[in-house]
Design an enzyme around this catalytic site. Structure first.
Site, mmCIF file in Angstrom:
data_model
loop_
_atom_site.group_PDB
_atom_site.id
_atom_site.type_symbol
_atom_site.label_atom_id
_atom_site.label_comp_id
_atom_site.label_asym_id
_atom_site.label_seq_id
_atom_site.Cartn_x
_atom_site.Cartn_y
_atom_site.Cartn_z
ATOM 1 N N ASP A 29 0.866 -1.175 0.000
ATOM 2 C CA ASP A 29 0.000 0.000 0.000
ATOM 3 C C ASP A 29 0.905 1.228 0.000
ATOM 4 O OD1 ASP A 29 -1.691 2.184 0.949
ATOM 5 O OD2 ASP A 29 -3.138 0.642 1.504
ATOM 6 N N ILE A 30 0.645 2.193 -0.878
ATOM 7 C CA ILE A 30 1.525 3.367 -0.957
ATOM 8 C C ILE A 30 1.275 4.358 0.179
ATOM 9 C CG2 ILE A 30 1.965 3.177 -3.431
ATOM 10 C CD1 ILE A 30 -0.060 5.527 -3.776
ATOM 11 N N HIS A 93 -10.364 -5.331 -2.661
ATOM 12 C CA HIS A 93 -8.997 -5.449 -2.163
ATOM 13 C C HIS A 93 -9.005 -5.786 -0.680
ATOM 14 C CE1 HIS A 93 -10.139 -1.174 -1.881
ATOM 15 N NE2 HIS A 93 -9.252 -1.025 -0.918
ATOM 16 N N HIS A 95 -6.793 -5.677 2.732
ATOM 17 C CA HIS A 95 -5.664 -5.044 3.407
ATOM 18 C C HIS A 95 -5.046 -6.061 4.364
ATOM 19 C CE1 HIS A 95 -6.604 -0.747 2.464
ATOM 20 N NE2 HIS A 95 -7.841 -1.215 2.365
#
Length: 129
Positions: A29-30, A93, A95
């Site tokens: 994750d950015i 998505h 996490h």
């Protein structure tokens, strides 16, 4: 219009790839909650988790488990937490977040990592996949 994740999968946008199969993709994750925060996504673009067909749904969680185990081998943490929220990007998505406290699940708290730190971290986790 393709989601940002589809553009990443298609190579139109760069990412810090952890793992990839025919059907799934994992990347850092950015804007991570904690160091090693990873996203697992199906390559098939579907907005909502429960709209996935049952086979893809089950395989996504199997893929996510393998990625989580690689994260645990790489990042010192109490455990790897999992969240599926899906409000920011209309593409399913998962996490995976290395946790040492409940605060690490706070999506308003973000870690700052340099691009070189992100690249090095992605390589380390990928080597444990």
């Amino acid at each position: 219009m393709a989601s940002i994740f589809t553009k990443i999968i298609n190579g139109e946008i760069p990412s810090y790839k952890i793992a990839e199969t025919t059907d799934f993709y994992a990347m850092l994750d950015i804007a991570p909650n904690s160091k090693g925060h990873t996203l697992c996504i199906p390559k098939k673009e579907v907005d909502k988790l429960f709209d996935l067909d049952e086979e893809t749904y089950n395989k996504l969680f199997s893929f996510s488990r393998k990625v989580a185990l690689a994260i645990e081998k790489t990042i010192p943490c109490e455990r790897v937490g999992m969240a599926v929220v899906g409000l920011e990007v209309p593409h399913v998505h998962v996490h995976l977040i290395p946790l040492n406290s409940m605060g690490d699940m706070n999506f308003s708290k973000k870690e700052q990592l340099t691009p070189s730190e992100m690249k090095e971290l992605a390589v380390k986790i990928a080597s444990n996949f």
